[in-house]
Design a protein around this motif. Structure first.
Motif, short mmCIF file in Angstrom:
data_model
loop_
_atom_site.label_atom_id
_atom_site.label_comp_id
_atom_site.label_asym_id
_atom_site.label_seq_id
_atom_site.Cartn_x
_atom_site.Cartn_y
_atom_site.Cartn_z
N GLY A 253 93.44 -51.10 -21.92
CA GLY A 253 92.82 -49.80 -22.06
C GLY A 253 93.39 -48.82 -21.05
N LEU A 254 93.45 -47.55 -21.45
CA LEU A 254 93.97 -46.49 -20.59
C LEU A 254 93.07 -45.27 -20.73
N GLU A 255 92.57 -44.76 -19.61
CA GLU A 255 91.58 -43.69 -19.63
C GLU A 255 91.91 -42.57 -18.65
N LEU A 256 91.63 -41.35 -19.08
CA LEU A 256 91.69 -40.20 -18.19
C LEU A 256 90.51 -40.20 -17.23
N SER A 257 89.38 -40.70 -17.68
CA SER A 257 88.15 -40.71 -16.89
C SER A 257 88.07 -41.98 -16.04
N ALA B 112 91.55 -58.69 -21.18
CA ALA B 112 91.48 -57.23 -21.23
C ALA B 112 91.69 -56.64 -19.85
N ARG B 113 92.33 -55.47 -19.83
CA ARG B 113 92.53 -54.72 -18.59
C ARG B 113 92.24 -53.25 -18.89
N PHE B 114 91.73 -52.55 -17.90
CA PHE B 114 91.42 -51.13 -18.05
C PHE B 114 92.00 -50.37 -16.86
N GLU B 115 92.74 -49.32 -17.16
CA GLU B 115 93.35 -48.52 -16.10
C GLU B 115 93.07 -47.04 -16.35
N ALA B 116 93.03 -46.28 -15.26
CA ALA B 116 92.92 -44.83 -15.34
C ALA B 116 94.28 -44.23 -15.02
N TYR B 117 94.54 -43.05 -15.59
CA TYR B 117 95.82 -42.39 -15.32
C TYR B 117 95.61 -40.88 -15.30
N GLY B 118 96.65 -40.15 -14.95
CA GLY B 118 96.54 -38.71 -14.77
C GLY B 118 96.69 -37.87 -16.01
N GLY B 119 96.92 -38.50 -17.16
CA GLY B 119 96.99 -37.75 -18.41
C GLY B 119 98.40 -37.43 -18.87
N PHE B 120 99.40 -37.93 -18.17
CA PHE B 120 100.78 -37.62 -18.57
C PHE B 120 101.55 -38.93 -18.80
N ALA B 121 102.39 -39.37 -17.87
CA ALA B 121 103.17 -40.59 -18.08
C ALA B 121 102.26 -41.83 -18.06
N PHE B 122 102.46 -42.72 -19.04
CA PHE B 122 101.73 -43.98 -19.06
C PHE B 122 102.26 -44.90 -17.96
N LEU C 211 93.01 -36.34 -29.48
CA LEU C 211 94.02 -35.33 -29.83
C LEU C 211 93.64 -33.94 -29.37
N TYR C 212 92.37 -33.58 -29.50
CA TYR C 212 91.92 -32.21 -29.22
C TYR C 212 92.10 -31.81 -27.76
N PHE C 213 92.21 -32.80 -26.87
CA PHE C 213 92.23 -32.53 -25.43
C PHE C 213 93.60 -32.70 -24.79
N LEU C 214 94.60 -33.09 -25.56
CA LEU C 214 95.92 -33.37 -24.98
C LEU C 214 96.60 -32.07 -24.56
N PRO C 215 97.03 -31.95 -23.30
CA PRO C 215 97.73 -30.74 -22.88
C PRO C 215 99.10 -30.59 -23.54
N ASP C 216 99.72 -31.72 -23.84
CA ASP C 216 101.05 -31.71 -24.48
C ASP C 216 101.09 -32.88 -25.47
N PRO C 217 100.65 -32.66 -26.71
CA PRO C 217 100.59 -33.77 -27.68
C PRO C 217 101.93 -34.45 -27.93
N LEU C 218 103.01 -33.67 -27.95
CA LEU C 218 104.32 -34.27 -28.21
C LEU C 218 104.73 -35.19 -27.06
N TYR D 214 85.10 -24.65 -27.12
CA TYR D 214 85.30 -24.68 -25.67
C TYR D 214 86.19 -25.84 -25.26
N GLY D 215 87.47 -25.58 -25.14
CA GLY D 215 88.40 -26.58 -24.64
C GLY D 215 88.96 -27.53 -25.67
N PHE D 216 88.62 -27.37 -26.94
CA PHE D 216 89.16 -28.20 -28.02
C PHE D 216 90.34 -27.47 -28.67
N ARG D 217 91.39 -28.20 -28.91
CA ARG D 217 92.53 -27.67 -29.68
C ARG D 217 92.52 -28.37 -31.03
N LEU D 218 92.40 -27.58 -32.09
CA LEU D 218 92.21 -28.15 -33.43
C LEU D 218 93.52 -28.15 -34.21
N TYR D 219 93.65 -29.11 -35.13
CA TYR D 219 94.90 -29.30 -35.85
C TYR D 219 94.66 -29.54 -37.34
#
Length: 279
Positions: free
Chosen positions: A132-136, A156-166, A182-189, A223-228
């Protein structure tokens, strides 16, 4: 501002929003107070200045709720995560099923929340290895706590990260999935490129989300959601180097808290993709 007897607690009200079919349903709900996590006021008619203040409070409360949905944190985070688990479980199961994970494979899930669903993944495949990988950071700790037996057994393992490189090496996983991130990704690509990098050759990825049309009916999504649109997401997946394998449209029945004894239909999308065996 007056407190009205019989005001509704936050968690119950959050369920109403999660299962709402339209903005009209949401407008009928009492104010959400994500800060107090207790009981909250219902707006009564009053002077214009008081109504303006209440409108301002409503906006602030919607903003706070949107922030919690993006990254659960603080004293309220555990409660919000529990309701998110219940409202997302149908999407999570559909996304996982689309991957056809085989025994012994390695699975990466980004945005697992409190991880209450993870034991289900092991029911027919006890040799699965889950990452698992979490921003929170709060969710990383909560998922570790709820799945302590799987963690202690090395399943199972769970890690937190900064939201960019895995924080994983190239070609680390057989399968990867994400639900409602998806709605919260600063850079989806860039996010999808990390999926591509960490998947093994021939690996598969599934992403579950609600399309723009449905999300626009939810007041807090302003508020803070990016829709697609679905086609936008398909194009981004292709641009990352992954190959789009299919798009599945699902409908689920959710009990309506506004009209007890009735249900509403909610539509969501699962995009399936794969990493080619030759690059």
């Amino acid at each position: 501002m007056k407190l009205i007897q019989g005001a509704i607690p936050l968690v119950d009200n959050f369920h109403r929003i999660a299962s709402a079919a339209s903005f009209e349903e949401i407008r009928a709900y009492p104010i959400i107070d994500i800060k107090s996590m207790g009981y909250f006021p219902i707006v009564q008619s009053g002077p214009a200045s008081e109504n303006q203040n209440m409108q301002k409070d409503n906006i602030e409360q919607m903003q706070n709720l949107a922030q919690q949905l993006r990254e659960p944190h603080g004293a309220d985070g555990i409660e919000v995560a529990a309701t998110m688990h219940q409202s997302n479980i149908g999407m999570t199961r559909a996304c996982f099923a689309s991957l056809a994970v085989a025994p012994g494979e390695t699975l990466l899930e980004i945005g697992h929340g409190n991880g209450a669903h993870v034991p289900e993944f092991f029911e027919d495949r006890p040799s699965l290895l889950y990452q698992g990988l979490e921003l929170s950071a709060l969710m990383q700790r909560e998922a570790t706590r709820l799945n302590r037996d799987l963690v202690s057994n090395g399943k199972a393992r769970f890690e937190a990260y900064g939201g960019f490189a895995f924080p994983f090496g190239d070609q680390s996983f057989d399968k990867a999935m994400t639900v409602n991130t998806l709605y919260f990704l600063p850079d989806p690509l860039a996010f999808l490129s990390q999926i591509h990098r960490t998947l093994k050759l021939g690996g598969n990825f599934s992403m579950a989300f609600a399309a723009r049309e449905f999300m626009q009916t939810l007041s807090f999504a302003s508020y803070g959601f990016r829709l697609y649109d679905v086609e936008e997401v398909r194009q981004m997946v292709s641009s990352s180097g992954l190959e789009v394998l299919g798009t599945d449209v699902h409908e689920e029945t959710v009990m309506s808290k506004e009209r007890p004894g009735t249900s509403v239909r909610r539509e969501f999308i699962v995009i399936r993709a794969g990493k080619r065996t030759t690059q």
